[in-house]
Design a protein around this motif. Structure first.
Motif, mmCIF file in Angstrom:
data_model
loop_
_atom_site.group_PDB
_atom_site.id
_atom_site.type_symbol
_atom_site.label_atom_id
_atom_site.label_comp_id
_atom_site.label_asym_id
_atom_site.label_seq_id
_atom_site.Cartn_x
_atom_site.Cartn_y
_atom_site.Cartn_z
ATOM 1 N N CYS A 52 1.181 -1.451 -0.185
ATOM 2 C CA CYS A 52 0.334 -0.292 0.157
ATOM 3 C C CYS A 52 1.174 1.199 -0.432
ATOM 4 C CB CYS A 52 -0.730 0.382 1.431
ATOM 5 S SG CYS A 52 -1.802 -1.013 1.342
ATOM 6 N N GLU A 53 0.106 2.464 -0.966
ATOM 7 C CA GLU A 53 0.778 3.523 -0.429
ATOM 8 C C GLU A 53 0.704 3.909 0.776
ATOM 9 O OE1 GLU A 53 -0.971 6.252 -2.783
ATOM 10 O OE2 GLU A 53 0.112 8.106 -1.992
ATOM 11 N N VAL A 140 2.656 0.771 -12.139
ATOM 12 C CA VAL A 140 1.599 1.344 -11.324
ATOM 13 C C VAL A 140 2.367 3.446 -11.370
ATOM 14 C CG1 VAL A 140 -0.567 -0.093 -11.281
ATOM 15 C CG2 VAL A 140 1.408 0.438 -9.210
ATOM 16 N N ARG A 141 1.296 4.219 -10.848
ATOM 17 C CA ARG A 141 2.328 5.629 -10.330
ATOM 18 C C ARG A 141 1.033 5.991 -9.034
ATOM 19 N NH1 ARG A 141 2.253 10.752 -12.646
ATOM 20 N NH2 ARG A 141 4.368 10.361 -14.167
ATOM 21 N N GLU A 142 1.767 6.073 -7.490
ATOM 22 C CA GLU A 142 1.594 6.045 -6.354
ATOM 23 C C GLU A 142 1.075 7.265 -6.381
ATOM 24 O OE1 GLU A 142 3.566 4.334 -2.812
ATOM 25 O OE2 GLU A 142 2.160 2.935 -4.056
#
Lengths: 142, 411
Positions: A52-53, A140-142
């Motif tokens: 998770c971010e 993916v981009r956070e």
């Protein structure tokens, strides 16, 4: 960063990913760090660590054993530093974590199989072995 | 260039520093702490028991100052704050100015009003590394150590001493240990295990008085039921109080619990923020971490709010018995339904009301238990899930964002 994309419509619940996880990590207790569960409509749902971010397991870790790597974005677990307090198990909102079933000491935490590569990049065996391409590794981009 | 000053180097302060540096790379950050090292207070018992070195108590980067490019004034304490001058005053009169201040000074051991206890010399809390040094010393000679309170900290203490071969005596006012976290059944597993290791336990009684000799050394403890116990050391683990003494008279708003701040971490002064135990409301690790991050984010001009207010949660692992506690596990009432599942090695109890889980205790098997916290905190109606309540998992709430993170749909 890279994350494992989950396409539920392709998952047939064969558990090849779970077996792959056990094989990849060679954990004494043969516990997996992922799982596939069945919902009320009997559809399979692969439950995999999201790295998770804003990782609840990291926020709650009182020893610093659970850390978010700022470069890779992966949430890393250091079993030597871990005090086996289990707060991370309680904090994971998606119920992904558990402890090993023999010693109750080590948290079964996905590491994106970085131990399988020379340069520490992700190479998850679950993704490699999935016969349905229900799980794929995506940037993916956070 | 902004100058941030952070008071306190534990969970809230350290995470506040990290967030400030992340969001404001060019700023000046000064960390001021009484602690000379960064260490986790939650694992002090492993230091007492010799299972963990001081170095391995550290929950942050070893070279914290360098990694985050800060000035760390360690071993220093704060005597006052002058909000109108935007300055803090240290114990020796030194003045440190700030643009934004984060108060994360934590809490200290509360010593209950027991007759003679405040005057006694052989009494200590279980909170700081300095306490552990006192207790390591006491372990060598003391024959009858009494731990006042059988909550999470009291049991940490008893466990640490067992590692040294020292059997303490636990005295607890409530009817069983961990009475806030566990029901009687789950508590008995620990009580039996501690008894099996030689730890004497007294429940439903408090310490009414300690008897002192001419050197103010405790020689005996008198319980509220009249029982007299030989005693040559007392460890107090009966709660904490916030460290706000230095804020009195500054005009910064305090409640009877501690420092008052809003969901952005801001206090009554717009340049001063607070985080962690200093609020005196939810003294648990994850709350301190999140409040530190939230306050720092707002200090650096990135708006963020605290959203997680569910703090009645804990896990424990005393003597190798794992447990998890969520919400109220001892609720009673006609509309409260209680379900229990037992196996040879595990005990699980879930309390629910009108389809919503209000409390849970798991013992012996915690696997995948994290989902329960969400079900309780989010007040999710679980009647839509066609499974036994103990088998509910994320599959029935499955949602993925564009970046493949999971989330819960707002109900």
């Amino acid at each position: 960063m890279y994350r494992i994309k989950i396409d539920r419509s392709r998952c047939i619940g064969c558990l090849t990913c779970v077996t792959a996880c056990v094989v990849s990590h060679e954990t004494e207790s043969t516990d997996a760090r992922n799982r596939v569960v069945i919902d009320s409509e009997t559809r399979p749902a692969p439950i995999f660590c999201r790295h998770c971010e804003r990782p609840e397991c990291v926020y709650t870790c009182m020893t610093g054993a659970m850390k978010k790597n700022p470069e890779t974005g992966y949430v890393e677990y250091d079993k030597e530093q871990c005090a086996s307090c289990y707060m991370c198990i309680m904090s994971c909102p998606y119920g992904i974590l558990k402890y090993d079933s023999i010693r109750n000491v080590e948290i079964m935490k996905c590491n994106m199989c970085v131990h399988r590569t020379e340069d520490g990049s992700a190479n998850p065996m679950c993704v490699e072995k999935c016969p349905m391409q229900a799980i794929t590794l995506e940037e993916v981009r956070e | 260039m902004m100058k941030y000053v952070v008071l306190g180097s534990s969970a809230a302060g350290v995470n506040g520093v990290r967030e400030l540096r992340k969001l404001d790379p060019a700023s000046e950050i000064v960390l001021i702490s009484q602690d000379k090292e960064i260490y986790s207070r939650c694992i002090l018992h492993q230091y007492l028991g010799g299972e963990r070195t001081l170095e391995r108590l550290c929950f942050a980067e070893k070279d914290f100052e360098q990694v985050y490019g800060i000035t760390w004034m360690k071993g220093r304490s704060c005597a006052g704050v002058r909000p109108e001058e935007k300055a803090v005053v240290l114990e020796n009169g030194d003045i440190v100015s700030y643009d934004k201040l984060l108060i994360a000074t934590g809490s200290h051991t509360f010593v209950p009003p027991v007759k003679n206890l405040k005057e006694a010399k052989n009494v200590v809390g279980f909170r700081n590394i300095e306490d552990m040094e006192v207790l390591k010393d006491a372990a060598k000679n003391a024959k009858n150590i009494i731990v006042m309170g059988a909550g999470l900290v009291g049991l940490d203490c008893a466990s640490g001493f067992l590692e040294l071969g020292v059997k303490v005596t636990l005295v607890e006012m409530a009817g069983w240990l961990l009475s806030k976290q566990l029901d009687k059944r789950a508590a008995e597993s620990y009580q039996d295990a501690f008894a099996g290791r030689g730890v004497k336990q007294y429940y439903g009684v408090g310490i009414a008085e300690v008897v002192l000799d001419e050197d103010a050394q405790i020689t005996e403890a008198v319980l509220t039921d009249g029982t007299r116990l030989p005693c040559d050391f007392v460890v107090v683990t009966a709660g904490v109080r916030s460290n706000v003494e230095f804020l009195e008279g500054t005009g910064i708003e305090l409640s009877r619990f501690g420092l008052v701040y809003d969901e952005t971490g801001k206090t009554s002064d717009e340049n001063i923020y607070g985080a962690g135990d200093v609020s005196g409301t939810s003294p648990i690790w994850p709350v301190a971490v999140k409040e530190g991050i939230v306050a720092a984010s707002n200090m650096a001009g990135v708006p963020r709010k605290m959203t997680d207010f569910f703090a009645s949660k804990s896990t424990m692992n005393f003597l190798g018995i794992p447990s998890m506690s969520l919400g109220d596990v001892n609720l009673e009432g006609e509309d409260i339904e209680v379900e229990v599942r037992k196996t040879k090695d595990s005990y699980k109890k879930i309390l629910h009301k009108n389809g919503k889980i209000v409390g849970a205790v798991l013992q012996g098997d915690l696997a995948y238990g994290g989902i329960l916290q969400q079900l309780i905190a989010r007040k999710i109606d679980v009647r839509k899930v066609k499974k036994p309540i103990f088998d509910i998992d994320y599959s029935d709430f499955f949602h993925m964002k564009e970046n493949f993170e999971y989330y819960f749909e707002e109900e």
